[in-house]
Design a protein around this motif. Sequence first.
Motif, PDB file in Angstrom:
ATOM      1  N   GLU A  62       0.813  -1.216   0.000  1.00  0.00           N
ATOM      2  CA  GLU A  62       0.000   0.000   0.000  1.00  0.00           C
ATOM      3  C   GLU A  62       0.848   1.269   0.000  1.00  0.00           C
ATOM      4  O   GLU A  62       0.311   2.359  -0.157  1.00  0.00           O
ATOM      5  N   GLY A  63       2.160   1.126   0.194  1.00  0.00           N
ATOM      6  CA  GLY A  63       3.008   2.303   0.264  1.00  0.00           C
ATOM      7  C   GLY A  63       2.617   3.180   1.443  1.00  0.00           C
ATOM      8  O   GLY A  63       2.536   4.397   1.334  1.00  0.00           O
ATOM      9  N   LEU A  86       0.404   5.543  -0.516  1.00  0.00           N
ATOM     10  CA  LEU A  86       0.624   5.809  -1.931  1.00  0.00           C
ATOM     11  C   LEU A  86      -0.337   4.998  -2.807  1.00  0.00           C
ATOM     12  O   LEU A  86      -0.809   5.476  -3.831  1.00  0.00           O
ATOM     13  N   TYR A  87      -0.604   3.761  -2.387  1.00  0.00           N
ATOM     14  CA  TYR A  87      -1.513   2.876  -3.131  1.00  0.00           C
ATOM     15  C   TYR A  87      -2.613   2.372  -2.198  1.00  0.00           C
ATOM     16  O   TYR A  87      -2.622   1.205  -1.814  1.00  0.00           O
ATOM     17  N   THR A  90      -4.933  -1.397  -2.064  1.00  0.00           N
ATOM     18  CA  THR A  90      -4.370  -2.429  -2.933  1.00  0.00           C
ATOM     19  C   THR A  90      -4.219  -3.758  -2.209  1.00  0.00           C
ATOM     20  O   THR A  90      -4.023  -4.785  -2.848  1.00  0.00           O
ATOM     21  N   HIS A 120       2.531  -7.347  -5.994  1.00  0.00           N
ATOM     22  CA  HIS A 120       2.166  -5.933  -5.882  1.00  0.00           C
ATOM     23  C   HIS A 120       1.204  -5.618  -7.024  1.00  0.00           C
ATOM     24  O   HIS A 120       1.611  -5.538  -8.189  1.00  0.00           O
ATOM     25  N   THR A 122      -0.393  -2.951  -8.037  1.00  0.00           N
ATOM     26  CA  THR A 122      -0.207  -1.716  -8.794  1.00  0.00           C
ATOM     27  C   THR A 122       0.887  -1.885  -9.837  1.00  0.00           C
ATOM     28  O   THR A 122       0.740  -1.479 -10.989  1.00  0.00           O
ATOM     29  N   ASN A 123       1.987  -2.503  -9.435  1.00  0.00           N
ATOM     30  CA  ASN A 123       3.105  -2.728 -10.353  1.00  0.00           C
ATOM     31  C   ASN A 123       2.934  -4.003 -11.180  1.00  0.00           C
ATOM     32  O   ASN A 123       3.694  -4.236 -12.113  1.00  0.00           O
TER      33      ASN A 123
END
Length: 172
Positions: A62-63, A86-87, A90, A120, A122-123
């Motif tokens: 999730e950053g 940041l995310y 997620t 991850h 998002t990536n």
Amino acid sequence: MKKIIIAVATTAAATFIFCSVFLFPSFISEVSNKPVKQENKKPTEVERADKAVYTWIVSAVEGDDRLRKTVLVKYDQDLLEIGKPLYPNTLKDMGERYTIKRFDHLKESDRIYYYIEYYHPTNQLKYAKNLLMVKEDGYWKSSSLNGIPSGAMKAAIAGYEDQGVLVHEYKE
């Protein structure tokens, strides 16, 4: 018709009572005599360390800088905005796509090694890390932000490679 329904219901009830009292008395006594225990079991040290590793994974996915600070011994990098992941959300997308393997042969020295993998979302990448969790002020924390090098991990678990405990298996 009404008398037939009453007779059938009475016969069914009598049959049930007869069977439960005379044919299956041990079943009834076993069920009714067993108390339901609801212990508030305190988590063991390794369970607390496992939870801290999962928290490390969540903070990475999730950053989340705030969360990351709770599981790091030394936090000297403010890469993210505090209080703002940041995310966000997620973790739900990651789901069960993570592995945690514990090597706790040094737990008496307040050191537990972990091999982790996590997806991850998002990536859209799968990451693998080696973590050294150390106990500091009663809490389990990672010794570094990015984990430890593979060589350090190999040296630390040498002779204990086959004694790793799979805490959570990666599931798609």
